[in-house]
Design a protein around this motif. Sequence first.
Motif, PDB file in Angstrom:
ATOM      1  N   ASP A 263       0.845  -1.182   0.000  1.00  0.00           N
ATOM      2  CA  ASP A 263       0.000   0.000   0.000  1.00  0.00           C
ATOM      3  C   ASP A 263       0.888   1.243   0.000  1.00  0.00           C
ATOM      4  OD1 ASP A 263      -1.729   2.105   0.715  1.00  0.00           O
ATOM      5  OD2 ASP A 263      -3.028   0.756   1.863  1.00  0.00           O
ATOM      6  N   PRO A 264       0.784   2.109  -1.012  1.00  0.00           N
ATOM      7  CA  PRO A 264       1.676   3.277  -1.090  1.00  0.00           C
ATOM      8  C   PRO A 264       1.470   4.280   0.037  1.00  0.00           C
ATOM      9  CG  PRO A 264      -0.077   3.469  -2.714  1.00  0.00           C
ATOM     10  CD  PRO A 264      -0.165   2.080  -2.144  1.00  0.00           C
ATOM     11  N   ARG A 265       0.352   4.201   0.733  1.00  0.00           N
ATOM     12  CA  ARG A 265       0.078   5.120   1.844  1.00  0.00           C
ATOM     13  C   ARG A 265       0.788   4.706   3.127  1.00  0.00           C
ATOM     14  NH1 ARG A 265      -6.263   4.251   1.527  1.00  0.00           N
ATOM     15  NH2 ARG A 265      -5.406   2.136   1.377  1.00  0.00           N
ATOM     16  N   ALA A 266       1.139   3.426   3.219  1.00  0.00           N
ATOM     17  CA  ALA A 266       1.656   2.885   4.479  1.00  0.00           C
ATOM     18  C   ALA A 266       2.980   3.532   4.890  1.00  0.00           C
ATOM     19  CB  ALA A 266       1.825   1.371   4.362  1.00  0.00           C
ATOM     20  N   LYS A 267       3.846   3.811   3.929  1.00  0.00           N
ATOM     21  CA  LYS A 267       5.171   4.345   4.285  1.00  0.00           C
ATOM     22  C   LYS A 267       5.088   5.715   4.937  1.00  0.00           C
ATOM     23  CE  LYS A 267       6.154   6.118  -0.429  1.00  0.00           C
ATOM     24  NZ  LYS A 267       4.964   5.516  -1.080  1.00  0.00           N
ATOM     25  N   HIS A 268       4.095   6.504   4.530  1.00  0.00           N
ATOM     26  CA  HIS A 268       3.922   7.824   5.135  1.00  0.00           C
ATOM     27  C   HIS A 268       3.463   7.691   6.593  1.00  0.00           C
ATOM     28  CE1 HIS A 268       4.453   9.902   1.308  1.00  0.00           C
ATOM     29  NE2 HIS A 268       3.651   8.999   0.765  1.00  0.00           N
ATOM     30  N   LEU A 269       2.543   6.779   6.836  1.00  0.00           N
ATOM     31  CA  LEU A 269       2.059   6.558   8.195  1.00  0.00           C
ATOM     32  C   LEU A 269       3.129   5.904   9.053  1.00  0.00           C
ATOM     33  CD1 LEU A 269      -1.497   5.565   7.108  1.00  0.00           C
ATOM     34  CD2 LEU A 269      -1.015   7.366   8.756  1.00  0.00           C
ATOM     35  N   GLN A 270       3.956   5.068   8.448  1.00  0.00           N
ATOM     36  CA  GLN A 270       5.066   4.459   9.185  1.00  0.00           C
ATOM     37  C   GLN A 270       6.019   5.535   9.724  1.00  0.00           C
ATOM     38  OE1 GLN A 270       7.176   1.343   7.082  1.00  0.00           O
ATOM     39  NE2 GLN A 270       9.002   1.595   8.339  1.00  0.00           N
ATOM     40  N   GLU A 271       6.348   6.495   8.883  1.00  0.00           N
ATOM     41  CA  GLU A 271       7.249   7.569   9.311  1.00  0.00           C
ATOM     42  C   GLU A 271       6.586   8.449  10.368  1.00  0.00           C
ATOM     43  OE1 GLU A 271      10.422  10.164   9.759  1.00  0.00           O
ATOM     44  OE2 GLU A 271      10.279   8.090   9.085  1.00  0.00           O
ATOM     45  N   MET A 272       5.282   8.716  10.212  1.00  0.00           N
ATOM     46  CA  MET A 272       4.562   9.477  11.227  1.00  0.00           C
ATOM     47  C   MET A 272       4.571   8.746  12.562  1.00  0.00           C
ATOM     48  SD  MET A 272       1.167  11.263   9.688  1.00  0.00           S
ATOM     49  CE  MET A 272       0.711  10.097   8.416  1.00  0.00           C
ATOM     50  N   SER A 273       4.361   7.446  12.513  1.00  0.00           N
ATOM     51  CA  SER A 273       4.373   6.630  13.726  1.00  0.00           C
ATOM     52  C   SER A 273       5.725   6.716  14.411  1.00  0.00           C
ATOM     53  CB  SER A 273       4.037   5.178  13.388  1.00  0.00           C
ATOM     54  OG  SER A 273       4.214   4.345  14.519  1.00  0.00           O
ATOM     55  N   ARG A 274       6.790   6.634  13.643  1.00  0.00           N
ATOM     56  CA  ARG A 274       8.145   6.706  14.207  1.00  0.00           C
ATOM     57  C   ARG A 274       8.369   8.032  14.917  1.00  0.00           C
ATOM     58  NH1 ARG A 274      12.892   8.854  13.463  1.00  0.00           N
ATOM     59  NH2 ARG A 274      12.224  10.058  11.643  1.00  0.00           N
ATOM     60  N   GLN A 275       8.007   9.114  14.264  1.00  0.00           N
ATOM     61  CA  GLN A 275       8.235  10.438  14.835  1.00  0.00           C
ATOM     62  C   GLN A 275       7.377  10.684  16.075  1.00  0.00           C
ATOM     63  OE1 GLN A 275       7.986  13.690  12.021  1.00  0.00           O
ATOM     64  NE2 GLN A 275       9.086  12.572  10.432  1.00  0.00           N
ATOM     65  N   LEU A 276       6.093  10.377  15.974  1.00  0.00           N
ATOM     66  CA  LEU A 276       5.167  10.721  17.046  1.00  0.00           C
ATOM     67  C   LEU A 276       5.350   9.851  18.281  1.00  0.00           C
ATOM     68  CD1 LEU A 276       1.968  11.369  14.925  1.00  0.00           C
ATOM     69  CD2 LEU A 276       3.225  13.070  16.234  1.00  0.00           C
ATOM     70  N   THR A 277       5.582   8.544  18.103  1.00  0.00           N
ATOM     71  CA  THR A 277       5.788   7.686  19.274  1.00  0.00           C
ATOM     72  C   THR A 277       7.068   8.064  20.006  1.00  0.00           C
ATOM     73  OG1 THR A 277       6.824   5.981  17.879  1.00  0.00           O
ATOM     74  CG2 THR A 277       4.470   5.723  18.365  1.00  0.00           C
ATOM     75  N   ALA A 278       8.087   8.494  19.255  1.00  0.00           N
ATOM     76  CA  ALA A 278       9.330   8.959  19.889  1.00  0.00           C
ATOM     77  C   ALA A 278       9.077  10.259  20.652  1.00  0.00           C
ATOM     78  CB  ALA A 278      10.412   9.163  18.837  1.00  0.00           C
ATOM     79  N   GLN A 279       8.263  11.132  20.061  1.00  0.00           N
ATOM     80  CA  GLN A 279       7.988  12.435  20.663  1.00  0.00           C
ATOM     81  C   GLN A 279       7.264  12.298  22.002  1.00  0.00           C
ATOM     82  OE1 GLN A 279       4.978  15.249  18.928  1.00  0.00           O
ATOM     83  NE2 GLN A 279       6.752  16.541  18.593  1.00  0.00           N
ATOM     84  N   ILE A 280       6.373  11.322  22.126  1.00  0.00           N
ATOM     85  CA  ILE A 280       5.630  11.154  23.377  1.00  0.00           C
ATOM     86  C   ILE A 280       6.330  10.196  24.338  1.00  0.00           C
ATOM     87  CG2 ILE A 280       3.426  11.640  22.248  1.00  0.00           C
ATOM     88  CD1 ILE A 280       2.793   8.604  22.508  1.00  0.00           C
ATOM     89  N   GLY A 281       7.502   9.693  23.950  1.00  0.00           N
ATOM     90  CA  GLY A 281       8.253   8.800  24.821  1.00  0.00           C
ATOM     91  C   GLY A 281       7.714   7.391  24.896  1.00  0.00           C
ATOM     92  N   GLU A 282       6.987   6.949  23.838  1.00  0.00           N
ATOM     93  CA  GLU A 282       6.441   5.579  23.803  1.00  0.00           C
ATOM     94  C   GLU A 282       6.815   4.896  22.486  1.00  0.00           C
ATOM     95  OE1 GLU A 282       2.257   5.500  24.652  1.00  0.00           O
ATOM     96  OE2 GLU A 282       2.434   6.881  26.346  1.00  0.00           O
TER      97      GLU A 282
END
Length: 370
Positions: A263-282
Amino acid sequence: MTQTKGLEGIVAATSKISSIIDGQLTYGGYTIDDLAEHATFEEIVFLLWNDRLPKQEELDQLAKALVDEAHVDDAVLETLKKAPKTANAMAAIRTAVSQLALYDEASEDMSREANYAKAIKLQAQIATLVTAYARIKKGLEPVAPKAGLSYAANFLYMLNGEEPTEVAEKAFNQALVLHADHELNASTFTARVCVATLSDIYSGVTAAMGALKGPLHGGANEAVMKMLVEIGSVEKVEEYVHNKIENKEKIMGFGHRVYKDGDPRAKHLQEMSRQLTAQIGEPQWYEMSIKIDEIMQAEKGLKPNVDFYSASTYHALGLDTELFTPIFAVSRMSGWLAHILEQYSDNRLIRPRADYIGETHRTYVSINER
């Protein structure tokens, strides 16, 4: 007649709205990668409804209208307040969307102008309904949108009562862009079937929400987050996934009927997940997701779809799991409305046939002889 289970591979309509060709998703000819990187959700709404990107004045007018038309009649909010605490969120919001028609004097006006005006109202009001429902369940009062904020920022503002960070706004905007339309998916096809009878626009989006509610469509990311919580840690991923595979149980968020190479959309959400989970410390939510992804690709040859990484992304934004599918509806409302308007513009009743496989040549037998 040629029968195809699930209508797989059947072309049922012509459309200018979106396409999936050779694994590439486009909106009106613009690639999803291009739009996810550069466009606001308001630009996407205009593009889907008008087959072109807006000029600045048009964008400003739409953005203002999406704030101005966000008010929902108190009777509709009262319905949400009276919903049982155990009610399914999508069921409650679907009911409220249907109820909106009762308070719109133009609900039965089928002119292009009236339907476009109703589209703006629905796109504005769906954000109000979802955020209001979330707050009501927590014993809080709904929050009205704030002029000058983007659609993405206003949603998070109405949800939390405070303006989001720039990172959160950007991430949520991108999520809205990625989920806006996806050709003739189940809910969009449902909307088109409904309005092809010349039923009203409110009926069309209500029908679509009913289809989106199912776990094989909009509910998949909820199931993914529940799975991550159940696993609990990266160390437990391998055993959990292998047990599921051995027991032939489905791992949600993988594979797609249309995309064979991912799914071409998945890579964008994967990067968002990486950034946001790191930002909240989880970061564990992202790390577990990556581990599951690696195992599923190695063991089953399946790649993640849009639902998989959206789960940890939404969780990192502080969104309750039960809101995942309603938030999908907030974005996909734009696509449903685009397809409804397109269906009205060149309508034909959608009426396929069924391949009958039951008994034949039966004769009636009176009840005392059965």
